[in-house]
Every structure is written in structure tokens, then in C-alpha cells.
Design a protein around this motif. Structure first.
Motif, short mmCIF file in Angstrom:
data_model
loop_
_atom_site.label_atom_id
_atom_site.label_comp_id
_atom_site.label_asym_id
_atom_site.label_seq_id
_atom_site.Cartn_x
_atom_site.Cartn_y
_atom_site.Cartn_z
N ARG A 261 -1.39 -2.84 -14.72
CA ARG A 261 -1.64 -2.22 -13.44
C ARG A 261 -2.15 -3.30 -12.49
O ARG A 261 -3.13 -3.97 -12.83
CB ARG A 261 -2.75 -1.20 -13.67
CG ARG A 261 -2.65 0.06 -12.92
CD ARG A 261 -3.63 1.00 -13.58
NE ARG A 261 -4.85 1.05 -12.77
CZ ARG A 261 -5.22 2.12 -12.11
NH1 ARG A 261 -4.52 3.22 -12.19
NH2 ARG A 261 -6.32 2.11 -11.40
N CYS A 262 -1.50 -3.49 -11.39
CA CYS A 262 -1.91 -4.58 -10.51
C CYS A 262 -3.28 -4.29 -9.90
O CYS A 262 -3.46 -3.29 -9.23
CB CYS A 262 -0.88 -4.77 -9.39
SG CYS A 262 -1.44 -5.99 -8.21
N PHE A 263 -4.22 -5.19 -10.14
CA PHE A 263 -5.59 -4.91 -9.69
C PHE A 263 -5.82 -5.24 -8.22
O PHE A 263 -6.90 -5.03 -7.70
CB PHE A 263 -6.63 -5.61 -10.58
CG PHE A 263 -6.43 -7.10 -10.69
CD1 PHE A 263 -7.01 -7.94 -9.76
CD2 PHE A 263 -5.68 -7.65 -11.71
CE1 PHE A 263 -6.84 -9.31 -9.85
CE2 PHE A 263 -5.50 -9.02 -11.80
CZ PHE A 263 -6.08 -9.86 -10.87
N LEU A 264 -4.79 -5.78 -7.54
CA LEU A 264 -4.97 -6.03 -6.10
C LEU A 264 -4.27 -4.98 -5.23
O LEU A 264 -4.43 -4.98 -4.02
CB LEU A 264 -4.47 -7.44 -5.74
CG LEU A 264 -5.32 -8.60 -6.28
CD1 LEU A 264 -4.73 -9.94 -5.87
CD2 LEU A 264 -6.77 -8.50 -5.80
N CYS A 265 -3.49 -4.10 -5.84
CA CYS A 265 -2.85 -3.05 -5.05
C CYS A 265 -3.91 -2.05 -4.57
O CYS A 265 -4.80 -1.66 -5.34
CB CYS A 265 -1.77 -2.35 -5.87
SG CYS A 265 -0.17 -3.17 -5.76
N LEU A 266 -3.76 -1.66 -3.33
CA LEU A 266 -4.75 -0.80 -2.67
C LEU A 266 -5.12 0.44 -3.50
O LEU A 266 -6.29 0.79 -3.62
CB LEU A 266 -4.17 -0.39 -1.31
CG LEU A 266 -5.09 0.20 -0.29
CD1 LEU A 266 -6.21 -0.76 0.06
CD2 LEU A 266 -4.31 0.57 0.96
N ASP A 302 0.64 -5.58 0.78
CA ASP A 302 1.80 -5.17 -0.01
C ASP A 302 1.84 -5.95 -1.32
O ASP A 302 1.37 -7.08 -1.39
CB ASP A 302 3.09 -5.44 0.77
CG ASP A 302 3.06 -4.80 2.15
OD1 ASP A 302 2.40 -3.75 2.28
OD2 ASP A 302 3.68 -5.35 3.08
N HIS A 303 2.43 -5.33 -2.31
CA HIS A 303 2.58 -5.99 -3.61
C HIS A 303 3.76 -6.95 -3.52
O HIS A 303 4.90 -6.57 -3.71
CB HIS A 303 2.82 -4.91 -4.67
CG HIS A 303 2.86 -5.44 -6.06
ND1 HIS A 303 1.73 -5.77 -6.76
CD2 HIS A 303 3.91 -5.72 -6.89
CE1 HIS A 303 2.06 -6.20 -7.95
NE2 HIS A 303 3.38 -6.19 -8.05
N ARG A 304 3.46 -8.20 -3.17
CA ARG A 304 4.51 -9.21 -2.98
C ARG A 304 4.13 -10.43 -3.79
O ARG A 304 2.96 -10.76 -3.90
CB ARG A 304 4.57 -9.62 -1.51
CG ARG A 304 4.73 -8.47 -0.58
CD ARG A 304 4.80 -8.95 0.85
NE ARG A 304 5.86 -9.93 0.98
CZ ARG A 304 6.13 -10.53 2.13
NH1 ARG A 304 5.41 -10.27 3.19
NH2 ARG A 304 7.11 -11.40 2.21
N ASP A 341 1.86 -11.81 -9.19
CA ASP A 341 2.79 -10.89 -8.55
C ASP A 341 2.23 -10.28 -7.27
O ASP A 341 2.90 -9.52 -6.60
CB ASP A 341 3.17 -9.76 -9.52
CG ASP A 341 1.94 -9.07 -10.10
OD1 ASP A 341 0.83 -9.65 -10.03
OD2 ASP A 341 2.08 -7.96 -10.62
N HIS A 342 1.00 -10.62 -6.94
CA HIS A 342 0.41 -10.04 -5.72
C HIS A 342 -0.22 -11.16 -4.88
O HIS A 342 -1.24 -11.74 -5.26
CB HIS A 342 -0.62 -8.96 -6.07
CG HIS A 342 -0.97 -8.09 -4.91
ND1 HIS A 342 -0.84 -6.72 -4.91
CD2 HIS A 342 -1.39 -8.42 -3.67
CE1 HIS A 342 -1.19 -6.25 -3.73
NE2 HIS A 342 -1.55 -7.27 -2.96
N LEU A 343 0.43 -11.42 -3.75
CA LEU A 343 0.04 -12.52 -2.87
C LEU A 343 -1.45 -12.49 -2.51
O LEU A 343 -1.94 -11.49 -2.00
CB LEU A 343 0.88 -12.42 -1.60
CG LEU A 343 0.63 -13.42 -0.49
CD1 LEU A 343 0.85 -14.83 -0.97
CD2 LEU A 343 1.54 -13.09 0.69
ZN LIG Z 1 -0.24 -5.44 -6.40
#
Ligand SMILES: [Zn+2]
Length: 505
Positions: A261-266, A302-304, A341-343
Motif C-alpha cells: 500500500r503506497c504510504f504517500l498516497c493521500l 498523484d501516485h507518479r 513509485d511515488h514522486l
Molecule cells: Zn502513492
């Protein structure tokens, strides 16, 4: 002007074609050649293909109509394979943009979704369509994936995102304050606009009160042990910081990253965390596992994927906005970024990294070349390869960095971003970039078994001379010789760097 939203009908075909084409020309023609738009349009927007879409049960469309005009439309597509409802187009004639008509069409789409018992609405937006991205984010969309999209001979990057229906835009609940540059308050008696560092320090102090994990993270920082270790020609500060174990051990392989789970996604940010919305596209967050007494993460909304060349403008803007006294940090996706995966970038007050003193004065610097008027130095005797770029023109600094990265790619025979860590700061009206070209991310010792294992996972902070050791035994036993070997092992060879400098065009 009254606006009526109604389902589309066959009589709307000609208007649909006209709106699509005009809105493409006004929005896309600055980054997609008109001939490519035309060839795509001629295939996908013939009357026949539109006609069949009107009959397709997996599609639905809504028209926004004023008294005498069709102003725009939205088309919805239910993707059965994904079980998802997409807003596959939402276009307005240029003269009707910015009047809430887009919002009305979106509401109709949401109503339709609710009728179909779907609780999310998905959308794809081109990365370069910045105005649209800002609009969708504001109404609650979050972009979680980046994909190529081809029109004619041009391929552009496309962001895929979704909105959870029936929930107020998540972002509004999470924003502590907004920073847009501070220059927008010309009234003489207006309250002085706070600087970015002031806002960040304010956020940090508020967050320490309100967010327990952060408070605990900073409590742990009080107990870290540090020791300075003189090496041949340079010195490092070892930091025993058990709080960093998760980050040092992070599985950054592609498969692991994709599945976590991306930990930087809002959506996934911890309860209690608040952010500064930075220039509409980024969030500034307090790092809950700090290395420094104030330590921030600057992550894209954004997840970039992590990449420097496309985002160098923001990197330099951040340095200028933080101002002298702060350092902004970048870790390449395969050499230190814990979320490749998250700028994201990091920021911290300057003066805490040993290398800062070591490169001051020009005794160690050799001027190698000038690129776009920007000075490029190689730094001697630091036990690792260090390149410095210096200049007062941000566009030129950005071009020089891109030129250097391109030359590295050429010399290394690779297509992807060369492994680099970069620390940058803005001082005396100049940008200074300290670049560490890398050969590998983790040293072999990281992968050894049992007692031989040394948990060091060098990223930009370590390359700057603060070597994080989350395991106490490593903190005790690392000596000058092992640190010298470590830097040598993870740095690109001097000879390769020289060849890259010579290859800059
Ligand atoms: Zn993300």
C-alpha cells in the motif's frame, strides 16, 4: 444563463463531434500536434462510431445545454472487466469553461453511478492537462496510476484516478495550509505572508501536539546516538537511529513496491497527519521517522513514479522557496527512495551534514566544464564521487542537470534514470546542486547473513555524510576503513564520471 443537464440522444451527434474537436484543440494542441489529434479523431469520432456508442449499453452520456447551445458533454463507460465506471470523456466548448458546467456534468455522472450502486468514479487525465488535474483533485479525485496514452504518433502520460462517492474531498480535511509562493497579497496592509520555512515549522509544532506517532518519532530522535568518524580526507557522522529500521530494510524491489500500500498516497496517510498544499501539486508532510530536528517530505499529490528530469523545476523552486539555510533532497528510484513509485523530495535545515563544510571554499573543487553557462565542478578527496552544479538561472541549472544525466545514460548504456542522489540549496542568489552518481544502492554487506550483515542502506542523507545505522552493533563496529570501502562500493567510478562529463553536449 440556465444550464440543463440531460441524457444524450442521437440528434446530438454533430454537437458531440464539434465539442470534442474544439476542446482538444484548445487543451491538447500545445502538447500534441494537430495532425495526431486529427488522425485519432478521424478514427474514433466518426459519426458511425459515435452512433454505435449511443447504442452501447455499457455507455451513457450527458449533455449540458444552455438556452440555445450545447455547451459540453460527459461520457461514461462501464468497464466490465474491472467492474468500474469511468468518466471516459468530459469536454466543454472553450467559451463555457470555468463556469461550473463541468461540475454539473460530474454530478450527473455521480448520480448515474449511485443508481447503478457503484461507489467509485474513475477517470484518466493527461499529465500535461494541468488545469483539469487541479479541478479533479479539488472535487475529490485521487490519481493512483500513470499510463501511456497514444494519439496518432504522439504518446503522452496519462494519470488514472478515482473518487469515492458520497465522501467530501479527502484533501480538504487534510490540509493545514496552502503555499502558493506568497507573492499574491499586494495590499499594503495585508498581513505579511509567511515564508515556507515558517509555515513548515508551524506545521511541525502543531503536528507534534496533535499527532501521536510524530511526537513519538521526535521523542526517539532525542535518544539517537551519534559519533563522528574521521576518514581519509573527509569525515562522517554515524547516527544510531533505531526508528529508521523500517526505512533501511524497506523492500524496494519492483514486485514488493507494486503489492504494498503506497504510504504517500493521500488516501493512505495516517489519521492525524496534516499537510501544506504546495503550489497546487505537492504536499509537504512531517516525516514521522525523522533523521533531523525538523525533517519534511514533499510528495506529489498523484501516485507518479520517482524521476528527477521531469520534475527538476519543482526541485529548484523548492530550494528557492525554502531559501538559504535549508537543503532539499532527492533520492533516485533505485538508490535510496523508500517510495520509488511515488514522486517525492525531502527538506531539512542545512548545517547538519558533514559534507556541507567539506565542500565550502573551493580548495577541493575542480572546475570541469560549463554547461549552459552553469559551472560544473568535480570534488576531490571525499572518498566518493561528487559533482557540483552552480548557477543563478533556474532554467539553465535544470538543463545542465538534464545534460549531465543524459551523458551518464550514454556512457552507462542505459535508458532509465542513472542512479543519483542530489542535495540542493539556494544561497547568495544561486542554486547549488550536490550530485552523487551511484553504482549500486546497497553494499554487499547489507545482504550477508547473520553477524556479518551490516544494515546500511545509503540514500542521499548517507551520501551527504550522515550514515544512518539502525542496528546498534553496526554503529559500534563501523570504522574508517569500512566506511571508506562502503562509499567506494556504492559510488560510480571516477573514470566513468569523467567520461560522462566529457560526453555532455
Ligand atoms: Zn502513492
Amino acid at each position: 444563463m440556465g444550464i440543463v443537464i440531460r441524457p444524450w440522444q442521437k440528434g446530438d451527434l454533430e454537437a458531440l463531434r464539434k465539442i470534442t474537436w474544439q476542446s482538444w484543440i484548445s487543451t491538447y494542441s500545445s502538447f500534441i500536434p494537430e495532425s495526431d489529434l486529427r488522425s485519432y479523431f478521424d478514427i474514433h469520432y466518426t459519426e458511425a462510431s459515435l452512433f454505435s456508442r449511443l447504442d452501447d449499453p455499457s455507455m451513457q452520456g450527458f449533455i449540458a445545454e444552455t438556452d440555445d447551445h450545447i455547451a459540453g458533454y460527459a461520457r461514461l463507460f462501464f468497464n466490465r472487466d474491472e467492474n468500474r465506471l469511468y468518466v471516459s470523456s468530459l469536454y466543454l466548448l472553450p467559451q463555457f469553461q470555468g463556469q461550473d458546467i463541468g461540475m454539473r456534468l460530474l454530478e450527473a455522472a455521480e448520480g448515474y453511478a449511485a443508481e447503478r450502486l457503484v461507489d467509485e468514479l474513475w477517470i484518466g487525465v493527461m499529465v500535461k492537462n494541468r488545469q483539469a488535474l487541479v479541478f479533479y483533485r479539488k472535487v475529490g479525485f485521487q490519481f493512483v496510476r500513470e499510463e501511456p496514452f497514444t494519439m496518432g504518433k504522439t504518446t503522452v502520460s496519462h494519470l488514472i484516478g478515482y473518487k469515492k462517492l458520497g465522501r467530501s474531498p479527502f484533501i480538504n480535511q487534510k490540509i493545514y495550509t496552502t503555499f502558493d509562493g506568497g507573492g499574491n497579497h499586494p495590499e499594503p496592509h495585508a498581513e505579511r505572508v509567511k515564508s515556507l520555512p515558517e509555515l513548515c515549522l508551524e506545521l511541525l509544532s502543531e503536528q507534534k501536539k496533535a499527532w501521536q506517532d510524530l511526537r513519538e518519532g521526535y521523542e526517539l530522535l532525542k535518544d539517537v546516538k551519534e559519533r563522528d568518524l574521521p576518514c581519509k580526507g573527509f569525515s562522517v557522522r554515524l547516527q544510531y537511529n533505531p526508528g529508521r529500521i523500517k526505512s533501511s530494510m524497506a523492500e524496494v524491489g519492483e514486485k514488493n513496491v507494486r503489492e504494498r500500500r503506497c504510504f504517500l498516497c493521500l488516501d493512505h496517510l495516517p489519521e492525524g497527519q496534516k499537510e501544506i498544499l504546495y503550489r497546487s501539486d505537492y504536499l509537504i508532510l512531517c516525516n514521522p521517522m525523522p533523521v533531523f530536528s525538523s525533517h519534511f517530505t514533499v510528495s506529489h499529490l498523484d501516485h507518479r513514479r520517482q524521476a528527477i528530469a521531469e520534475h527538476i523545476d519543482t526541485f529548484l523552486q523548492l530550494m528557492a522557496d525554502f531559501g538559504s539555510g535549508w537543503t532539499v533532497l532527492y533520492n533516485g528510484p533505485t538508490c535510496g527512495a523508500s517510495a520509488p513509485d511515488h514522486l517525492h523530495f525531502q527538506a531539512a535545515p542545512s548545517g547538519q551534514m558533514p559534507i556541507e563544510k567539506e565542500i565550502r571554499g573551493e580548495k577541493r573543487l575542480t572546475l570541469m566544464t560549463q554547461v549552459y553557462g552553469i559551472l560544473l565542478y568535480q570534488v576531490r578527496d571525499l572518498g566518493r564521487e561528487v559533482i557540483i552544479l552552480e548557477g543563478d538561472e533556474p532554467m539553465a541549472v535544470g538543463s545542465a542537470l538534464k545534460g549531465f544525466l543524459k551523458a551518464l545514460k550514454k556512457v552507462l548504456l542505459i535508458d532509465e534514470e542513472p542512479m543519483v542522489n542530489i542535495a540542493g540549496f539556494y544561497k547568495e542568489r544561486k542554486w547549488h546542486l550536490v550530485i552523487f552518481p551511484r553504482r549500486k544502492h546497497r553494499p554487499d554487506a547489507f545482504f550477508r547473513k547473520g553477524d556479518d550483515r551490516v544494515v546500511v542502506s545509503p540514500g542521499v542523507i548517507d551520501m551527504e555524510g550522515v550514515l544512518i545505522t539502525p542496528v546498534e552493533k553496526d554503529f559500534e563496529r563501523l570504522d574508517a576503513a569500512s566506511v571508506e570501502d562502503l562509499y567506494k562500493e556504492v559510488s560510480l567510478e571516477g573514470e566513468t564520471v569523467q567520461r560522462a562529463i566529457a560526453a555532455i553536449v
